[in-house]
Design a protein around this motif. Sequence first.
Motif, PDB file in Angstrom:
ATOM      1  N   LEU A 141     -48.778 -18.240 -46.154  1.00  0.00           N
ATOM      2  CA  LEU A 141     -49.177 -19.524 -45.566  1.00  0.00           C
ATOM      3  C   LEU A 141     -47.971 -20.272 -45.011  1.00  0.00           C
ATOM      4  O   LEU A 141     -48.041 -20.901 -43.940  1.00  0.00           O
ATOM      5  CB  LEU A 141     -49.900 -20.370 -46.619  1.00  0.00           C
ATOM      6  CG  LEU A 141     -51.272 -19.855 -47.069  1.00  0.00           C
ATOM      7  CD1 LEU A 141     -51.802 -20.697 -48.233  1.00  0.00           C
ATOM      8  CD2 LEU A 141     -52.257 -19.884 -45.901  1.00  0.00           C
ATOM      9  N   ALA A 142     -46.852 -20.209 -45.739  1.00  0.00           N
ATOM     10  CA  ALA A 142     -45.646 -20.893 -45.268  1.00  0.00           C
ATOM     11  C   ALA A 142     -45.120 -20.252 -43.989  1.00  0.00           C
ATOM     12  O   ALA A 142     -44.702 -20.943 -43.048  1.00  0.00           O
ATOM     13  CB  ALA A 142     -44.580 -20.849 -46.356  1.00  0.00           C
TER      14      ALA A 142
ATOM     15  N   GLY B 299     -31.579 -21.874 -33.165  1.00  0.00           N
ATOM     16  CA  GLY B 299     -31.644 -20.455 -33.433  1.00  0.00           C
ATOM     17  C   GLY B 299     -32.172 -20.100 -34.819  1.00  0.00           C
ATOM     18  O   GLY B 299     -32.875 -19.103 -34.979  1.00  0.00           O
ATOM     19  N   TRP B 300     -31.866 -20.917 -35.820  1.00  0.00           N
ATOM     20  CA  TRP B 300     -32.252 -20.569 -37.185  1.00  0.00           C
ATOM     21  C   TRP B 300     -33.759 -20.583 -37.379  1.00  0.00           C
ATOM     22  O   TRP B 300     -34.284 -19.898 -38.255  1.00  0.00           O
ATOM     23  CB  TRP B 300     -31.592 -21.508 -38.185  1.00  0.00           C
ATOM     24  CG  TRP B 300     -31.952 -22.973 -37.993  1.00  0.00           C
ATOM     25  CD1 TRP B 300     -31.318 -23.875 -37.230  1.00  0.00           C
ATOM     26  CD2 TRP B 300     -33.058 -23.651 -38.597  1.00  0.00           C
ATOM     27  NE1 TRP B 300     -31.941 -25.100 -37.291  1.00  0.00           N
ATOM     28  CE2 TRP B 300     -33.009 -24.994 -38.138  1.00  0.00           C
ATOM     29  CE3 TRP B 300     -34.081 -23.267 -39.472  1.00  0.00           C
ATOM     30  CZ2 TRP B 300     -33.949 -25.941 -38.527  1.00  0.00           C
ATOM     31  CZ3 TRP B 300     -34.997 -24.217 -39.861  1.00  0.00           C
ATOM     32  CH2 TRP B 300     -34.931 -25.530 -39.391  1.00  0.00           C
ATOM     33  N   ARG B 301     -34.467 -21.357 -36.549  1.00  0.00           N
ATOM     34  CA  ARG B 301     -35.919 -21.432 -36.714  1.00  0.00           C
ATOM     35  C   ARG B 301     -36.594 -20.082 -36.465  1.00  0.00           C
ATOM     36  O   ARG B 301     -37.636 -19.796 -37.042  1.00  0.00           O
ATOM     37  CB  ARG B 301     -36.502 -22.478 -35.758  1.00  0.00           C
ATOM     38  CG  ARG B 301     -36.124 -23.911 -36.104  1.00  0.00           C
ATOM     39  CD  ARG B 301     -36.814 -24.871 -35.163  1.00  0.00           C
ATOM     40  NE  ARG B 301     -36.464 -26.250 -35.460  1.00  0.00           N
ATOM     41  CZ  ARG B 301     -36.922 -27.303 -34.780  1.00  0.00           C
ATOM     42  NH1 ARG B 301     -37.743 -27.110 -33.755  1.00  0.00           N
ATOM     43  NH2 ARG B 301     -36.552 -28.524 -35.108  1.00  0.00           N
ATOM     44  N   ARG B 302     -35.960 -19.283 -35.553  1.00  0.00           N
ATOM     45  CA  ARG B 302     -36.564 -17.992 -35.254  1.00  0.00           C
ATOM     46  C   ARG B 302     -36.657 -17.112 -36.500  1.00  0.00           C
ATOM     47  O   ARG B 302     -37.543 -16.269 -36.602  1.00  0.00           O
ATOM     48  CB  ARG B 302     -35.720 -17.241 -34.204  1.00  0.00           C
ATOM     49  CG  ARG B 302     -35.660 -17.890 -32.865  1.00  0.00           C
ATOM     50  CD  ARG B 302     -35.210 -16.869 -31.818  1.00  0.00           C
ATOM     51  NE  ARG B 302     -34.042 -16.103 -32.232  1.00  0.00           N
ATOM     52  CZ  ARG B 302     -32.785 -16.490 -32.000  1.00  0.00           C
ATOM     53  NH1 ARG B 302     -32.557 -17.648 -31.391  1.00  0.00           N
ATOM     54  NH2 ARG B 302     -31.775 -15.726 -32.369  1.00  0.00           N
ATOM     55  N   HIS B 303     -35.716 -17.299 -37.434  1.00  0.00           N
ATOM     56  CA  HIS B 303     -35.611 -16.397 -38.570  1.00  0.00           C
ATOM     57  C   HIS B 303     -36.372 -16.875 -39.807  1.00  0.00           C
ATOM     58  O   HIS B 303     -36.551 -16.102 -40.748  1.00  0.00           O
ATOM     59  CB  HIS B 303     -34.137 -16.198 -38.942  1.00  0.00           C
ATOM     60  CG  HIS B 303     -33.291 -15.813 -37.767  1.00  0.00           C
ATOM     61  ND1 HIS B 303     -33.532 -14.689 -37.008  1.00  0.00           N
ATOM     62  CD2 HIS B 303     -32.211 -16.429 -37.210  1.00  0.00           C
ATOM     63  CE1 HIS B 303     -32.629 -14.608 -36.032  1.00  0.00           C
ATOM     64  NE2 HIS B 303     -31.822 -15.652 -36.133  1.00  0.00           N
ATOM     65  N   VAL B 304     -36.799 -18.138 -39.803  1.00  0.00           N
ATOM     66  CA  VAL B 304     -37.475 -18.670 -40.989  1.00  0.00           C
ATOM     67  C   VAL B 304     -38.794 -17.949 -41.241  1.00  0.00           C
ATOM     68  O   VAL B 304     -39.070 -17.470 -42.344  1.00  0.00           O
ATOM     69  CB  VAL B 304     -37.702 -20.190 -40.860  1.00  0.00           C
ATOM     70  CG1 VAL B 304     -38.601 -20.694 -41.999  1.00  0.00           C
ATOM     71  CG2 VAL B 304     -36.375 -20.926 -40.874  1.00  0.00           C
ATOM     72  N   ALA B 305     -39.618 -17.879 -40.204  1.00  0.00           N
ATOM     73  CA  ALA B 305     -40.923 -17.235 -40.372  1.00  0.00           C
ATOM     74  C   ALA B 305     -40.761 -15.765 -40.755  1.00  0.00           C
ATOM     75  O   ALA B 305     -41.478 -15.239 -41.615  1.00  0.00           O
ATOM     76  CB  ALA B 305     -41.745 -17.369 -39.093  1.00  0.00           C
ATOM     77  N   ALA B 306     -39.787 -15.096 -40.114  1.00  0.00           N
ATOM     78  CA  ALA B 306     -39.558 -13.686 -40.430  1.00  0.00           C
ATOM     79  C   ALA B 306     -39.082 -13.524 -41.868  1.00  0.00           C
ATOM     80  O   ALA B 306     -39.506 -12.602 -42.586  1.00  0.00           O
ATOM     81  CB  ALA B 306     -38.534 -13.095 -39.469  1.00  0.00           C
TER      82      ALA B 306
ATOM     83  N   ALA C  60     -44.983 -22.275 -40.443  1.00  0.00           N
ATOM     84  CA  ALA C  60     -43.723 -22.475 -39.732  1.00  0.00           C
ATOM     85  C   ALA C  60     -43.806 -21.935 -38.310  1.00  0.00           C
ATOM     86  O   ALA C  60     -43.333 -22.571 -37.352  1.00  0.00           O
ATOM     87  CB  ALA C  60     -42.583 -21.782 -40.504  1.00  0.00           C
ATOM     88  N   SER C  61     -44.411 -20.760 -38.160  1.00  0.00           N
ATOM     89  CA  SER C  61     -44.521 -20.169 -36.824  1.00  0.00           C
ATOM     90  C   SER C  61     -45.417 -21.003 -35.911  1.00  0.00           C
ATOM     91  O   SER C  61     -45.109 -21.219 -34.733  1.00  0.00           O
ATOM     92  CB  SER C  61     -45.064 -18.748 -36.945  1.00  0.00           C
ATOM     93  OG  SER C  61     -45.078 -18.106 -35.693  1.00  0.00           O
TER      94      SER C  61
END
Length: 315
Positions: free
Chosen positions: A301-302, A51-58, A306-307
């Motif tokens: 870029l990051a 779940g946490w991956r969804r929020h990294v890019a945002a 990530a996305s």
Amino acid sequence: MTFLSPERLWLLILLPMMVALYVALQMRRRQYAVRFTNLALLSQVAPKRPGWRRHVAAGLFLAMMLIMLIGFARPATGVKVPRDRATVMVAVDVSLSMMAKDVAPNRFEAAKDAAKKFIRDLPGRFNVGVVSFAGNANLVAAPSADRQAAIASIDQLVLAKRTAIGEAVFTSLQAVRSFDAQASQDPPPAHIVLLSDGDNTTGRSVTEAIDAGRTAHIPVSTIAFGTPYGTVDIEGETTSVSVNKETLRTLAEGSGGKAYEAADGGQLSEVYSSIGSSLGFKIEHRDIAARFTGIALLLALAAGGASLAWFSRLP
């Protein structure tokens, strides 16, 4: 840090709105998942991901927006810049009371030695001028970078009757206003250092000198040179010449300068050094928006990387 276009910072209110929208979309997604009752089919359609991956890019995207908006307001930082036109006027009292020997070998010689050392130690970008004053005030060395001319003018000083402190200030101010072709409209940063043992006995008053210094935004720092026990022999009579600290302090504090007491040449040199260093630089604000643009680009870029790595799409 300061901002050259602070009115643009109001755009920062967009960030809480974006965060609120993102949270609302996440809650809507969760409600949709709960309404989808066929859990077996749901797991095939939308396989589980951390779940946490969804929020990294945002989160990276929001950080990028924050940095970009700050950069849009043109952040600036203070930088020390040499004041190439900075001018110090040294006004030396040459009244007869300076013959007093309470400062070895006498007030006059000790003052001249300290003034010459001060001029030699000034950084090359400084301009220095010399004014002498007794019954009237005279510009004996126009402000310039020529150290030898200033020192030579001090060597040639001679004593005279009476003391015109006010006239010394006015003559120093006029020298600053005549420094170069642009001085009348854009006067150089300046400071007057007035060395005296005290009384204003002729010419314009100390109050008038204070007003003139404040109007020109040029402070006058004074150095009370001597002790309460000085005496001089004039025409066969011994006269007490106690230093008048009160008059000099009034002039300094009223004009925005500082009042010092220098009972000997060594102290005087230290005082001159501290005054000179205060005019060495001015603070200018330099635009550093490019730094924020660079940081925002790295965050973009990051976020994109990530996305793409986790979801095979751009945010």
